[in-house]
Design a protein around this motif. Structure first.
Motif, short mmCIF file in Angstrom:
data_model
loop_
_atom_site.label_atom_id
_atom_site.label_comp_id
_atom_site.label_asym_id
_atom_site.label_seq_id
_atom_site.Cartn_x
_atom_site.Cartn_y
_atom_site.Cartn_z
N LYS A 1 0.85 -1.21 0.00
CA LYS A 1 0.00 0.00 0.00
C LYS A 1 0.87 1.25 0.00
O LYS A 1 0.61 2.21 -0.74
N LYS A 2 1.94 1.25 0.80
CA LYS A 2 2.86 2.38 0.80
C LYS A 2 3.48 2.58 -0.57
O LYS A 2 3.62 3.71 -1.07
N MET A 3 3.87 1.46 -1.21
CA MET A 3 4.48 1.52 -2.53
C MET A 3 3.49 2.08 -3.56
O MET A 3 3.83 2.91 -4.40
N SER A 4 2.25 1.63 -3.46
CA SER A 4 1.20 2.10 -4.38
C SER A 4 0.98 3.59 -4.22
O SER A 4 0.83 4.33 -5.21
N ASP A 5 0.94 4.06 -2.97
CA ASP A 5 0.74 5.50 -2.71
C ASP A 5 1.90 6.31 -3.29
O ASP A 5 1.70 7.40 -3.84
N GLU A 6 3.10 5.78 -3.17
CA GLU A 6 4.28 6.48 -3.67
C GLU A 6 4.29 6.56 -5.19
O GLU A 6 4.66 7.58 -5.77
N LEU A 7 3.85 5.47 -5.84
CA LEU A 7 3.88 5.41 -7.31
C LEU A 7 2.65 6.05 -7.95
O LEU A 7 2.68 6.39 -9.13
N GLY A 8 1.57 6.16 -7.20
CA GLY A 8 0.36 6.78 -7.74
C GLY A 8 -0.56 5.81 -8.45
O GLY A 8 -1.49 6.22 -9.14
#
Length: 310
Positions: free
Chosen positions: A261-268
């Motif tokens: 989820k953190k990765m998804s938020d960072e990548l958009g």
């Protein structure tokens, strides 16, 4: 261990591409290919039947079971012939282990192109077994992510645990030294088990690891560690037989999902699980827009997916 099930044409095509570099030169009768992946032999037959044989057959098979569910909405039970034949014997074994105070460990993320490898260990005393049973704790591969997100915080509050997150950047540095996946897993399992015992000093009766390699290889892999775990019981399907391993699998999955989820938020965008063609498209977008070094921050760079998108 053997796992056999029929795959859909689109999944069969993905399998052929995925195992291209691991195929054996000789193919059995009526088979499209036979390949070696770590300690598992994979055979895909012209009929669409896929067979996985070896110590980690259930783990390797789960990669394609997940793809069937994700791409085609087909649910396949990850159960082999030997499980059905030995159900009565395993039931007795289950009952025995459920009466023990145990320390167990399990990992997630080793088959996903995106995201870290997460390894956890837990200590489950006899007194806490009923608490976990009431929550519906079992192997994390057999319950939904929604259920895991619901119950994992309750487990974390009550059950002693240790988790280690191996980031993609750390993983890629390790793989650059030609360490194989099983050695990485062994080192991480040893680490979380040693740290849990040092921190909690629990009164346990058994230490259990879900077997991913032979005991001899496991102890060989951890020879260089400052401190090593002793007297480990290695079991296949340990998540279904030992509550501490089941709890560790759920905590690992929960933390893995949180990191994704953190990765998804960072990548958009929502980063997908697995190592399929849809995942390749997302990785290609990162490579094109941000470059190769950025990609290494998010993926396991040695996976075949990298060469495909490049």
């Amino acid at each position: 261990m053997v796992r056999v099930f029929k795959v859909s044409p689109n999944v069969a095509k993905m399998m052929e591409e995925y195992y291209e570099d691991f195929k054996r030169p000789k193919t059995p009768p009526y088979a499209k290919f036979q390949a070696d992946s770590a300690d598992v032999v994979i055979t895909l037959y012209e009929s669409g039947k896929a067979m996985f044989q070896g110590v980690s057959a259930d783990i390797e098979a789960q990669l394609w079971i997940d793809q069937e569910k994700h791409l085609n909405g087909i649910t396949i039970e990850n159960k082999g012939k030997e499980d059905k034949k030995k159900d009565d014997k395993k039931d007795k074994k289950d009952k025995t282990f459920f009466n023990f105070s145990t320390i167990g460990s399990d990992e997630v993320g080793t088959g996903d192109y995106f995201g870290p490898i997460v390894v956890s260990s837990t200590y489950v005393s006899k007194e806490n077994i009923s608490f976990l049973e009431e929550l519906g704790v079992r192997d994390s591969k057999k319950i939904t992510d929604e259920k895991i997100i619901e119950i994992a915080p309750k487990i974390i509050k009550k059950i002693p645990y240790i988790t280690y997150i191996l980031t993609n950047e750390q993983y890629n540095k390790l793989k650059a030294t030609d360490l194989n996946m099983n050695k990485i897993k062994a080192v991480l399992h040893n680490k979380v088990l040693v740290d849990l015992i040092k921190k909690e000093q629990p009164k346990y009766e058994k230490i259990v690891i879900d077997q991913f390699c032979t005991p001899k290889n496991f102890y060989g892999y951890i020879t260089g560690a400052k401190e090593t775990i002793k007297n480990v019981t290695f079991m296949t399907k340990a998540e279904d037989q030992v509550m501490s391993v089941a709890a560790a699998s759920i905590i690992s999955r929960y933390i893995f999902l949180r990191e994704m989820k953190k990765m998804s938020d960072e990548l958009g965008f929502t980063v997908l699980l697995g190592a399929n063609n849809l995942v390749d498209e997302q990785a290609k977008k990162i490579l094109t827009e941000q470059g190769e070094e950025a990609l290494k921050k998010y993926v396991k760079y040695n996976f075949k997916n990298t060469q495909k998108i490049k």
